[in-house]
Design a protein around this motif. Sequence first.
Motif, PDB file in Angstrom:
ATOM      1  N   LYS A  49       0.722  -1.267   0.115  1.00 63.22           N
ATOM      2  CA  LYS A  49       0.091   0.038   0.191  1.00 63.22           C
ATOM      3  C   LYS A  49       0.825   1.195  -0.217  1.00 63.22           C
ATOM      4  CE  LYS A  49      -1.649   1.737   3.756  1.00 63.22           C
ATOM      5  NZ  LYS A  49      -2.477   1.777   4.903  1.00 63.22           N
ATOM      6  N   ALA A  50       1.840   1.403   0.904  1.00 61.32           N
ATOM      7  CA  ALA A  50       2.771   2.447   0.658  1.00 61.32           C
ATOM      8  C   ALA A  50       3.552   2.687  -0.347  1.00 61.32           C
ATOM      9  CB  ALA A  50       3.586   2.310   1.976  1.00 61.32           C
TER      10      ALA A  50
ATOM     11  N   HIS B 243      -9.566   5.330  -4.475  1.00 68.59           N
ATOM     12  CA  HIS B 243      -8.950   4.230  -3.905  1.00 68.59           C
ATOM     13  C   HIS B 243      -7.857   5.022  -3.042  1.00 68.59           C
ATOM     14  CE1 HIS B 243     -10.989   0.884  -5.619  1.00 68.59           C
ATOM     15  NE2 HIS B 243     -10.609   1.408  -6.779  1.00 68.59           N
ATOM     16  N   LEU B 244      -7.063   5.816  -3.416  1.00 70.31           N
ATOM     17  CA  LEU B 244      -6.165   6.416  -2.639  1.00 70.31           C
ATOM     18  C   LEU B 244      -6.766   7.071  -1.233  1.00 70.31           C
ATOM     19  CD1 LEU B 244      -3.855   8.502  -5.289  1.00 70.31           C
ATOM     20  CD2 LEU B 244      -3.309   6.329  -3.952  1.00 70.31           C
ATOM     21  N   LYS B 245      -7.851   7.644  -1.506  1.00 73.08           N
ATOM     22  CA  LYS B 245      -8.554   7.844  -0.116  1.00 73.08           C
ATOM     23  C   LYS B 245      -8.848   6.648   0.596  1.00 73.08           C
ATOM     24  CE  LYS B 245     -12.637  10.179   1.286  1.00 73.08           C
ATOM     25  NZ  LYS B 245     -13.946  10.902   1.061  1.00 73.08           N
ATOM     26  N   THR B 246      -9.138   5.633   0.038  1.00 74.96           N
ATOM     27  CA  THR B 246      -9.588   4.322   0.824  1.00 74.96           C
ATOM     28  C   THR B 246      -8.304   3.957   1.636  1.00 74.96           C
ATOM     29  OG1 THR B 246     -11.431   4.058  -0.610  1.00 74.96           O
ATOM     30  CG2 THR B 246     -10.824   2.282   1.032  1.00 74.96           C
ATOM     31  N   LEU B 247      -7.273   3.869   0.841  1.00 72.70           N
ATOM     32  CA  LEU B 247      -6.035   3.349   1.355  1.00 72.70           C
ATOM     33  C   LEU B 247      -5.348   4.320   2.275  1.00 72.70           C
ATOM     34  CD1 LEU B 247      -4.409   1.880  -1.720  1.00 72.70           C
ATOM     35  CD2 LEU B 247      -5.755   0.447  -0.287  1.00 72.70           C
ATOM     36  N   ASP B 248      -5.181   5.438   1.911  1.00 75.02           N
ATOM     37  CA  ASP B 248      -4.426   6.513   2.607  1.00 75.02           C
ATOM     38  C   ASP B 248      -5.061   7.802   2.614  1.00 75.02           C
ATOM     39  OD1 ASP B 248      -2.685   7.938   4.587  1.00 75.02           O
ATOM     40  OD2 ASP B 248      -1.017   7.555   3.495  1.00 75.02           O
ATOM     41  N   ARG B 249      -6.097   8.103   3.776  1.00 73.06           N
ATOM     42  CA  ARG B 249      -6.756   9.336   3.482  1.00 73.06           C
ATOM     43  C   ARG B 249      -5.931  10.844   3.614  1.00 73.06           C
ATOM     44  NH1 ARG B 249     -11.776  11.314   4.685  1.00 73.06           N
ATOM     45  NH2 ARG B 249     -12.434   9.055   4.874  1.00 73.06           N
ATOM     46  N   ASN B 250      -4.822  10.476   4.264  1.00 73.32           N
ATOM     47  CA  ASN B 250      -3.870  11.589   4.302  1.00 73.32           C
ATOM     48  C   ASN B 250      -3.011  11.830   3.046  1.00 73.32           C
ATOM     49  OD1 ASN B 250      -4.223  11.957   7.055  1.00 73.32           O
ATOM     50  ND2 ASN B 250      -2.907  10.633   7.796  1.00 73.32           N
TER      51      ASN B 250
ATOM     52  N   LEU C  45      -4.169  12.428   0.210  1.00 69.32           N
ATOM     53  CA  LEU C  45      -5.019  13.292  -0.833  1.00 69.32           C
ATOM     54  C   LEU C  45      -4.390  15.034  -0.422  1.00 69.32           C
ATOM     55  CD1 LEU C  45      -8.796  11.913  -0.983  1.00 69.32           C
ATOM     56  CD2 LEU C  45      -6.887  11.948  -2.624  1.00 69.32           C
ATOM     57  N   ASP C  46      -4.411  15.271   0.790  1.00 70.04           N
ATOM     58  CA  ASP C  46      -3.876  16.637   0.946  1.00 70.04           C
ATOM     59  C   ASP C  46      -2.790  17.024  -0.087  1.00 70.04           C
ATOM     60  OD1 ASP C  46      -5.765  16.775   3.080  1.00 70.04           O
ATOM     61  OD2 ASP C  46      -4.493  16.042   4.323  1.00 70.04           O
ATOM     62  N   PRO C  47      -1.527  16.378   0.009  1.00 75.83           N
ATOM     63  CA  PRO C  47      -0.703  17.085  -0.821  1.00 75.83           C
ATOM     64  C   PRO C  47      -1.208  17.186  -2.594  1.00 75.83           C
ATOM     65  CG  PRO C  47       0.315  15.415   0.482  1.00 75.83           C
ATOM     66  CD  PRO C  47      -1.196  15.135   0.545  1.00 75.83           C
ATOM     67  N   LEU C  48      -1.779  15.991  -2.843  1.00 80.44           N
ATOM     68  CA  LEU C  48      -2.326  15.893  -4.120  1.00 80.44           C
ATOM     69  C   LEU C  48      -3.276  17.324  -4.394  1.00 80.44           C
ATOM     70  CD1 LEU C  48      -3.142  12.034  -5.041  1.00 80.44           C
ATOM     71  CD2 LEU C  48      -1.355  13.631  -5.874  1.00 80.44           C
ATOM     72  N   ARG C  49      -4.281  17.442  -3.417  1.00 85.38           N
ATOM     73  CA  ARG C  49      -5.276  18.462  -3.419  1.00 85.38           C
ATOM     74  C   ARG C  49      -4.413  19.932  -3.799  1.00 85.38           C
ATOM     75  NH1 ARG C  49      -9.242  16.507   1.103  1.00 85.38           N
ATOM     76  NH2 ARG C  49     -10.418  15.057   0.012  1.00 85.38           N
ATOM     77  N   LYS C  50      -3.448  20.293  -2.987  1.00 86.07           N
ATOM     78  CA  LYS C  50      -2.593  21.272  -3.149  1.00 86.07           C
ATOM     79  C   LYS C  50      -2.006  21.403  -4.270  1.00 86.07           C
ATOM     80  CE  LYS C  50      -1.812  21.759   2.018  1.00 86.07           C
ATOM     81  NZ  LYS C  50      -2.404  22.722   1.964  1.00 86.07           N
ATOM     82  N   ALA C  51      -1.252  20.332  -4.862  1.00 84.19           N
ATOM     83  CA  ALA C  51      -0.703  20.192  -6.190  1.00 84.19           C
ATOM     84  C   ALA C  51      -1.820  20.735  -7.352  1.00 84.19           C
ATOM     85  CB  ALA C  51      -0.072  18.872  -6.351  1.00 84.19           C
ATOM     86  N   TYR C  52      -2.982  20.048  -7.413  1.00 88.41           N
ATOM     87  CA  TYR C  52      -4.068  20.434  -8.259  1.00 88.41           C
ATOM     88  C   TYR C  52      -4.473  21.916  -8.074  1.00 88.41           C
ATOM     89  CZ  TYR C  52      -8.487  20.035 -10.722  1.00 88.41           C
ATOM     90  OH  TYR C  52      -9.342  20.489 -11.582  1.00 88.41           O
ATOM     91  N   CYS C  53      -4.549  22.557  -6.765  1.00 90.06           N
ATOM     92  CA  CYS C  53      -5.014  23.869  -6.674  1.00 90.06           C
ATOM     93  C   CYS C  53      -3.954  24.793  -7.160  1.00 90.06           C
ATOM     94  CB  CYS C  53      -5.143  23.936  -5.201  1.00 90.06           C
ATOM     95  SG  CYS C  53      -6.853  23.147  -4.682  1.00 90.06           S
ATOM     96  N   HIS C  54      -2.613  24.582  -7.096  1.00 93.69           N
ATOM     97  CA  HIS C  54      -1.692  25.561  -7.512  1.00 93.69           C
ATOM     98  C   HIS C  54      -1.581  25.586  -8.770  1.00 93.69           C
ATOM     99  CE1 HIS C  54       2.269  27.321  -7.491  1.00 93.69           C
ATOM    100  NE2 HIS C  54       2.692  26.457  -8.282  1.00 93.69           N
ATOM    101  N   SER C  55      -1.757  24.295  -9.508  1.00 93.62           N
ATOM    102  CA  SER C  55      -1.385  24.134 -11.112  1.00 93.62           C
ATOM    103  C   SER C  55      -2.835  24.728 -11.645  1.00 93.62           C
ATOM    104  CB  SER C  55      -1.397  22.683 -11.559  1.00 93.62           C
ATOM    105  OG  SER C  55      -0.260  21.977 -10.739  1.00 93.62           O
ATOM    106  N   LEU C  56      -3.775  24.615 -11.228  1.00 95.39           N
ATOM    107  CA  LEU C  56      -5.076  25.031 -11.781  1.00 95.39           C
ATOM    108  C   LEU C  56      -5.081  26.589 -11.548  1.00 95.39           C
ATOM    109  CD1 LEU C  56      -7.340  24.074 -13.637  1.00 95.39           C
ATOM    110  CD2 LEU C  56      -8.949  23.782 -11.626  1.00 95.39           C
TER     111      LEU C  56
ATOM    112  N   PHE D 285     -14.001  15.427  -7.648  1.00101.82           N
ATOM    113  CA  PHE D 285     -12.733  14.819  -8.372  1.00101.82           C
ATOM    114  C   PHE D 285     -11.728  14.432  -7.211  1.00101.82           C
ATOM    115  CE2 PHE D 285      -8.424  15.205 -10.222  1.00101.82           C
ATOM    116  CZ  PHE D 285      -8.406  14.071 -11.001  1.00101.82           C
ATOM    117  N   MET D 286     -11.577  15.184  -6.012  1.00104.73           N
ATOM    118  CA  MET D 286     -10.853  15.334  -5.064  1.00104.73           C
ATOM    119  C   MET D 286     -11.447  14.663  -3.605  1.00104.73           C
ATOM    120  SD  MET D 286      -7.675  15.873  -5.528  1.00104.73           S
ATOM    121  CE  MET D 286      -6.837  16.430  -6.992  1.00104.73           C
ATOM    122  N   CYS D 287     -12.734  13.866  -4.093  1.00108.05           N
ATOM    123  CA  CYS D 287     -13.495  12.980  -3.241  1.00108.05           C
ATOM    124  C   CYS D 287     -13.660  13.589  -1.795  1.00108.05           C
ATOM    125  CB  CYS D 287     -12.488  11.773  -2.676  1.00108.05           C
ATOM    126  SG  CYS D 287     -11.803  10.948  -4.428  1.00108.05           S
ATOM    127  N   PHE D 288     -14.360  14.932  -1.787  1.00107.42           N
ATOM    128  CA  PHE D 288     -14.523  15.648  -0.594  1.00107.42           C
ATOM    129  C   PHE D 288     -15.996  15.020  -0.444  1.00107.42           C
ATOM    130  CE2 PHE D 288     -11.600  18.571  -1.582  1.00107.42           C
ATOM    131  CZ  PHE D 288     -10.936  18.794  -0.619  1.00107.42           C
TER     132      PHE D 288
END
Length: 903
Positions: A400-401, A456-463, A465-476, A549-552
Amino acid sequence: MSTMQQQQQQLGDDGDLQGSVEAFFANTDSTVLMAFRVAKSQASWSVAGRRTRLTTKPRILVVTVSVLGAYLRCWLSIAVVYIFCVFPVHLFRNFCGNLMQLAKLYKLKHLNKVEAVSSDNTGCSFVMGFDNLKNQRVAPPQWNMRTLDDRNRLLTGILKLCKENVGRIPKIIGMDVVEMALWAQANAKSLPIGGPVSTDAIEAGGEEKDAKVTVERELVSKAEEDDMEALLGTYVMGIDEAEAFSERLKRELTALEAANVHAILESEPLVEEVLLQLDAAQSSVDDMDEWLGIFNVKLRHMREDIESIEARNNMLEMQAQNNGALVQEMDTLLERLRVPPEYAAILTGGTFEEARMPQNVEACDWLAGALHGLEPPFLDANYATMRAVKDKRAELEKLKATFVRRASDFLRSYFSNLVDFMISDKSYFSQRGQLKRPDHADLRFKCRTYARMLQHLKTLDRNSLDPLRKAYCHSLNLLLRREAREFANELRASTKVLKSTGAWLDSTQGGATQGAGGGDNSPVSEAYAKMLRIFIPLLVDESSFFASFMCFEVLPLNPPSAGGDDDDKDDDDISAMEMDGTDIKSSEQNPAELESLNQSLQELLEGIQEDFYAVVDWAYKIDPLRCISMQGVTERYLSGHKADAAGFVRRLLADLQSRISFQFNRFVDEAKFQIERHDRNVKQMGVLSYIPIFASLAGRMENLIQENSRDMVDQAYMKLVGTMFTVLERIAQVDPKYVDVLLLENYAAFQNSMFDLANVVPTLARFYQQASEAYEQACTRYINSVINYQFEKLFQFAQRVENLLYTISPEEVPFQLGFSKMDLRKILKTSLAGVEKVLQGLYKRMQKHLTSEELLPSLWEKFKEDFLDKYESLEALLMKCYPNEALSPSSLEMKEIFKALVF
């Protein structure tokens, strides 16, 4: 044929009924006298005291008698088919297995009344009352005979039996006893009880007779009695001599006992033989008992051996079953702990290309299920401490890791590269001469490819998603700000507008014709509305797509479309993506998750508001009054997005509204400052310049108002008009001589210019009323000053006379110092000499004071009315105090003088 049909055929006529009933009582001591077919109706009484509906059932009433000693008992029987026994009255029920069954038995001695049913006009229905049934709650039943003949025959027979055997007859209520007696005489032969019943017997119903009635009946004939005596005479009983009869009985008893003893002695050999057989049987029984005891001991030992064998056998069977179940459970556990090699390869080293995403999602499904299966209650708690389970869990955690790290690195890089590619392509943005609407359909389509993997990433490791959300927000965020900046720049560059100095006078004059049509169609307002129409739906759609998309775990963010055209709606938006078989619409609103979403949206859209502010400031510089229409457009979008769960778009619109209000208030403050510049302690005449300017300004503002910007405009009215009136009062005080003239001219000008708008704008209507009241006050003061200019001494003398009348009578006034007739004549001569020329001079004086010629006629008319009122009061006062002194000219002559004046 069924039994019921046989019974109905058997009871087809009265003759068959009589025979069937007699057959029923054949084995009893009762004799059937009469039998009738009847219908029984009975109504019960409910708890509330109301009767329920009647239920009607077929019954047979049978009248029977039985002899007891010298008395005759009468019964009334009721059967279903029902029997009425007069001495018992029997009640029979008819069943499939039997012809009749006794249901009820009444003793005729308890019958105390027979009452006809008043509702039955045929007279065939009646109720029988028994004195032993008074305490019953059930209402007495109603009996319905088939014909009057049956009724008369039944009741006549009952009355005769009661009279002869009971000693009384029941009361007859509601029936014609005379008619019944006549019927009995005419049908005496058909009665089962001999002889007709007399009328006297029926009419005497209800009367109790204390005398005992002796029933005399001929049970046997005279010939039969003689035969019986002859027969008895053949036997010599000796009953008439008691001693001889007693001796005879003793002898017969002694002989009988001797015979019994002799019989016993003769049976002794038989008794001995029986005793021998009994001894032999006793011996055999003893032997049998001994053998049975031996067999019992052997059987007990055998039973113990069998129980021991069965116990060992059961233990072996249980052990075999347990071993089989353990092997099966271990096989299942090993299968659950096995890691398929193809999944392990995908999770540790597979690629994330679009074509390989189904395999990645399948591997994620397996990994999530495997980890879930190793947690209670899906895995027994006893297995959790097993070394194999711990090792396998550690292996799955490592997988998983590894997968989460690889997937997160790939998605961060993917978002950045995707946005960089779009930013580098200038065709995505507005260019000179080409205003392009942002289109994120391709971006969202590519992102959807990895939506399931994010779930599935949220199911496997909820934490993770935070870096992914920040990366998506910065790019967009870079993409959105670039699109908004390019669009706003090209929007301002492509809008053709007239330059303005920004002064409030220029603002009212320069665009006075643009809003004359009742709406705002200027390029400036249209540019701002287009900016909102393009980007507000885009930002809402991006917020909704980001949340899903970011599973909120929040409700859908898309509110009902408001403030924009349906054509501007992005059809490629996903308001609620179906992920993992569930719909985000079914998610329960999570406050913590909503707060996290708002923080992420702040990062996603931060900075884009500056481009909106730039458009607002640009529109304000061109035409400050366009803030009114922009405020209405913003309020419409804001009211449409009040249900937006993510608050950034709502806050953006609220900030825009505050910015517009700030700019408009800035314009209002500048207008107030320009109005206050008129207050320079300099003498000014006529209508002040800001009065007509404000009228033009208010007309434009009303044309630009939309349904949501009324409050802002009303506040501007209150500031501007309040300042105008304050400055007007201060300017008027500079020259006290002409203060009222300046006030009445300006208030009149305000009323004339605001008349139409005051009829439709409540705020202006209040100021219009205030100006009207101030005008009336200034007009009154000015007219009084004009009157006092020439006639002050005359009317002051009248005022002093009125004050004097409070203390003395009118006759004493001419004798007071200063109020003599000579003083009066002197004042009249001084004030009224050449009054025609004086009035013409006053008119010219008023004409000289006023700069607005249209006000002079109304003011002169008010002067004439006020002067004549005072003059008439003076004339009345002189007639009261100076009766011999006449006022010249009189009030009537003065009116004629006013009419004769020519200007």
